[in-house]
Design a protein around this motif. Structure first.
Motif, PDB file in Angstrom:
ATOM      1  N   MET A   1      -4.030  -3.554  -7.906  1.00  0.00           N
ATOM      2  CA  MET A   1      -2.757  -3.498  -7.693  1.00  0.00           C
ATOM      3  C   MET A   1      -2.383  -4.498  -7.642  1.00  0.00           C
ATOM      4  O   MET A   1      -1.284  -5.191  -8.296  1.00  0.00           O
ATOM      5  CB  MET A   1      -2.161  -2.395  -6.264  1.00  0.00           C
ATOM      6  CG  MET A   1      -0.974  -2.087  -6.865  1.00  0.00           C
ATOM      7  SD  MET A   1       0.047  -1.768  -7.724  1.00  0.00           S
ATOM      8  CE  MET A   1       0.734  -0.116  -7.087  1.00  0.00           C
ATOM      9  N   LEU A   4      -2.195  -6.373 -11.187  1.00  0.00           N
ATOM     10  CA  LEU A   4      -1.073  -6.043 -11.924  1.00  0.00           C
ATOM     11  C   LEU A   4       0.509  -7.596 -11.242  1.00  0.00           C
ATOM     12  O   LEU A   4       1.122  -7.668 -12.075  1.00  0.00           O
ATOM     13  CB  LEU A   4      -0.398  -4.714 -11.739  1.00  0.00           C
ATOM     14  CG  LEU A   4       0.542  -4.106 -12.211  1.00  0.00           C
ATOM     15  CD1 LEU A   4       0.562  -4.713 -13.955  1.00  0.00           C
ATOM     16  CD2 LEU A   4       1.018  -2.868 -11.914  1.00  0.00           C
ATOM     17  N   PHE A   5       0.144  -7.511 -10.160  1.00  0.00           N
ATOM     18  CA  PHE A   5       1.377  -8.081  -9.358  1.00  0.00           C
ATOM     19  C   PHE A   5       0.968  -9.342 -10.289  1.00  0.00           C
ATOM     20  O   PHE A   5       2.279 -10.252 -10.171  1.00  0.00           O
ATOM     21  CB  PHE A   5       1.386  -7.422  -8.128  1.00  0.00           C
ATOM     22  CG  PHE A   5       1.488  -6.905  -7.671  1.00  0.00           C
ATOM     23  CD1 PHE A   5       3.488  -5.843  -7.526  1.00  0.00           C
ATOM     24  CD2 PHE A   5       1.376  -6.229  -6.389  1.00  0.00           C
ATOM     25  CE1 PHE A   5       3.136  -5.068  -7.292  1.00  0.00           C
ATOM     26  CE2 PHE A   5       1.660  -5.417  -5.748  1.00  0.00           C
ATOM     27  CZ  PHE A   5       2.765  -4.342  -6.688  1.00  0.00           C
ATOM     28  N   ILE A 161      -0.716  -4.971   0.479  1.00  0.00           N
ATOM     29  CA  ILE A 161      -0.170  -5.616  -0.513  1.00  0.00           C
ATOM     30  C   ILE A 161       0.989  -6.796   0.826  1.00  0.00           C
ATOM     31  O   ILE A 161       1.696  -7.344  -0.015  1.00  0.00           O
ATOM     32  CB  ILE A 161       0.405  -4.584  -0.605  1.00  0.00           C
ATOM     33  CG1 ILE A 161      -0.318  -3.986  -1.616  1.00  0.00           C
ATOM     34  CG2 ILE A 161       1.740  -5.183  -2.002  1.00  0.00           C
ATOM     35  CD1 ILE A 161      -1.094  -4.731  -3.099  1.00  0.00           C
TER      36      ILE A 161
END
Length: 183
Positions: A1, A4-5, A161
């Protein structure tokens, strides 16, 4: 994830920030004649990669960690770039290429053996190096290799995150002193 960020934000930063990057490049050309600084750094799994930044020091400055460089080497425009952290913008290219992350341990130099040894002991090289991270927003730089490696290990082991965005926001808001240069 997180990767991707990294891709999305680095691409957005490069596209939306293109006019700023171009302006800083032109000003840097008049400042030093060579606005882009390239330096071999230790990357993920200790693989070398070429880090790109805006040049903040005179062209003939020795290739050493910032805390070992002299403050007299920093140009007037370089002071501005360092204070605003705009010197880091070209590293978005390193992030887009997958050599770096927005958040991770700052990549060291190959001649920083003490830091490399401490990071190997703690598995820090299993993560992509970053533009910012816990050590940077906590004002811990490469002059304290053991503390830096411990902080990097802590960040990598506990990264969420929420932390990813918090470290980015803290950096943008001016938290942390960046790499210190001796006076």
């Amino acid at each position: 994830m997180i990767r991707l960020f990294d891709i999305v934000f680095s691409l957005l930063g490069l596209v939306c920030g293109f006019p700023v990057l171009l302006l800083l490049t032109v000003i840097g050309f008049f400042d030093t004649g060579s606005p882009i600084f390239r330096q071999m750094r230790v990357g993920r799994y200790q693989k070398p990669f070429t880090l790109v930044k805006f040049r903040t020091m005179k062209v003939d400055t020795a290739s050493v960690a910032s805390h070992l460089a002299s403050a007299s080497s920093i140009t007037p425009f370089g002071h501005f770039l360092r204070r605003t952290k705009l010197d880091e913008l070209p590293q978005l290219w390193n992030v887009l290429k997958g050599e770096m992350s927005l958040v991770g341990p700052r990549p060291g130099l190959f001649n920083q053996q003490e830091l490399t040894i401490e990071r190997v002991k703690r598995g820090v090289y299993d993560a992509r190096p970053g533009i910012t991270g816990l050590a940077q927003v906590s004002e811990i730089d490469m002059s304290t290799p053991e503390l830096l490696a411990e902080t990097d290990q802590q960040m990598i082991g506990n990264m969420t995150i929420s932390d990813y965005f918090r470290y980015i926001l803290m950096t943008v808001m001016g938290k942390g002193a960046g790499d210190r240069v001796k006076r």
